[in-house]
Design a protein around this motif. Structure first.
Motif, PDB file in Angstrom:
ATOM      1  N   ASN A 175       0.953  -1.330  -0.193  1.00 53.58           N
ATOM      2  CA  ASN A 175       0.158  -0.200   0.191  1.00 53.58           C
ATOM      3  C   ASN A 175       0.973   0.779   0.069  1.00 53.58           C
ATOM      4  OD1 ASN A 175       0.289   0.753   2.616  1.00 53.58           O
ATOM      5  ND2 ASN A 175       0.272  -1.137   3.790  1.00 53.58           N
ATOM      6  N   SER A 177       1.522   5.547   1.733  1.00 52.26           N
ATOM      7  CA  SER A 177       0.662   6.827   2.215  1.00 52.26           C
ATOM      8  C   SER A 177       1.225   7.596   2.234  1.00 52.26           C
ATOM      9  CB  SER A 177       1.603   6.663   3.334  1.00 52.26           C
ATOM     10  OG  SER A 177       2.499   5.983   4.244  1.00 52.26           O
ATOM     11  N   TYR A 179       2.366  11.865   2.939  1.00 50.32           N
ATOM     12  CA  TYR A 179       2.865  12.695   4.019  1.00 50.32           C
ATOM     13  C   TYR A 179       3.936  13.968   3.087  1.00 50.32           C
ATOM     14  CZ  TYR A 179       3.627   8.621   6.812  1.00 50.32           C
ATOM     15  OH  TYR A 179       3.740   7.348   7.671  1.00 50.32           O
ATOM     16  N   GLU A 190       1.697  12.639   8.149  1.00 47.58           N
ATOM     17  CA  GLU A 190       0.683  11.609   8.062  1.00 47.58           C
ATOM     18  C   GLU A 190      -0.341  12.038   7.666  1.00 47.58           C
ATOM     19  OE1 GLU A 190       0.387   6.859   7.741  1.00 47.58           O
ATOM     20  OE2 GLU A 190       0.974   8.281  10.002  1.00 47.58           O
ATOM     21  N   ASP A 193      -4.871   6.648   6.767  1.00 49.00           N
ATOM     22  CA  ASP A 193      -6.039   6.608   5.656  1.00 49.00           C
ATOM     23  C   ASP A 193      -7.430   6.507   5.645  1.00 49.00           C
ATOM     24  OD1 ASP A 193      -3.535   4.794   5.608  1.00 49.00           O
ATOM     25  OD2 ASP A 193      -3.772   3.810   6.746  1.00 49.00           O
ATOM     26  N   GLU A 221      -6.687   8.878  -1.782  1.00 49.08           N
ATOM     27  CA  GLU A 221      -5.209   7.719  -2.189  1.00 49.08           C
ATOM     28  C   GLU A 221      -4.913   7.415  -3.490  1.00 49.08           C
ATOM     29  OE1 GLU A 221      -7.765   3.573  -1.681  1.00 49.08           O
ATOM     30  OE2 GLU A 221      -7.895   4.206   0.806  1.00 49.08           O
TER      31      GLU A 221
END
Length: 234
Positions: A175, A177, A179, A190, A193, A221
């Motif tokens: 996955n 992420s 920042y 961050e 999610d 996302e």
């Protein structure tokens, strides 16, 4: 000639840094990977038996290595090993199965793979990285920088618990992420999610983010949508 020698030094130092059984920081994990990679194993599991991939791309792609802001080599094949947080350098004489050297992990050295800039951030911390990690720099501005973090998890094999289930092999799941780096204090923020928490976090960075996200139907996302949001927040 100087550039060749510097590239050789970078790769040689990297190879030494993760070949030794250094139990401090990430050294021990790197050494285990290096030793077992020759046997095509992670622990006692054959890599070929693990579903999924620990790489952004399995193939080595043309890339560039920079040091001190200058190109040191622009004719090298690279790939990012997410699971071990290494930029691997292909040795053409050994093929894709290696073993391979890796670029020295240093904030002064960064690489470009398929147009993406991978930088090693010494001050990055999360549950899996306590001494820095590679991040992909997406956008840079005076107040904030936007980074993308690739994550890979190794899931252990699981035996069927009853006759209705099947054995599950070990697998990698990936996955990403995102920042924001606050340049005023050099701290990472961050993007959560959960969308509701992410919107709240963005609203704390800049008022109006919530309505901007809704109006533009941004998917937090999605890389391009995150860049759109960054351009608003910055």
């Amino acid at each position: 000639m100087k550039k060749f020698l510097l590239l050789f030094l970078i790769i040689a130092l990297a190879n030494n840094s993760y070949s030794q059984l250094d139990v401090s920081g990430g050294g021990a994990a790197e050494a285990i990977w290096t030793q077992n990679y020759n046997k095509q194993l992670i622990g006692d599991v054959e890599i070929s038996a693990i579903e999924g991939s620990p790489y952004v791309t399995e193939a080595f792609l043309p890339g560039k290595i920079y040091s001190g802001g200058k190109v040191q080599n622009q004719n090298v094949l690279l790939r990012y090993n997410i699971y071990n947080d290494l930029i691997e350098v292909e040795d053409p004489s050994k093929g894709t199965k290696g073993p391979h050297n890796s670029v020295l992990r240093s904030s002064r050295i960064w690489v470009e793979i398929a147009g993406k800039k991978y930088v090693y951030m010494d001050n990055f911390r999360d549950d899996n990285h306590t001494d820095g990690s590679y991040l992909v720099l997406l956008k840079k501005d005076e107040n904030f920088n936007l980074y993308k973090k690739h994550n890979a998890k190794l899931n252990e094999a699981r035996k069927a618990r009853n006759s209705y289930e099947r054995d599950k092999p070990a697998s990698f799941t990936q996955n990403v992420s995102y920042y924001f780096l606050d340049n005023s204090n050099n701290e990472f923020i961050e993007v959560p999610d959960r969308k509701s928490k992410a919107i709240k976090k963005m609203e704390s960075l800049k008022k109006g983010s919530k309505s901007f996200i809704a109006k533009n139907k941004l998917d937090l996302e999605d890389e391009n949508d995150m860049i759109t949001l960054f351009n608003f927040v910055k």
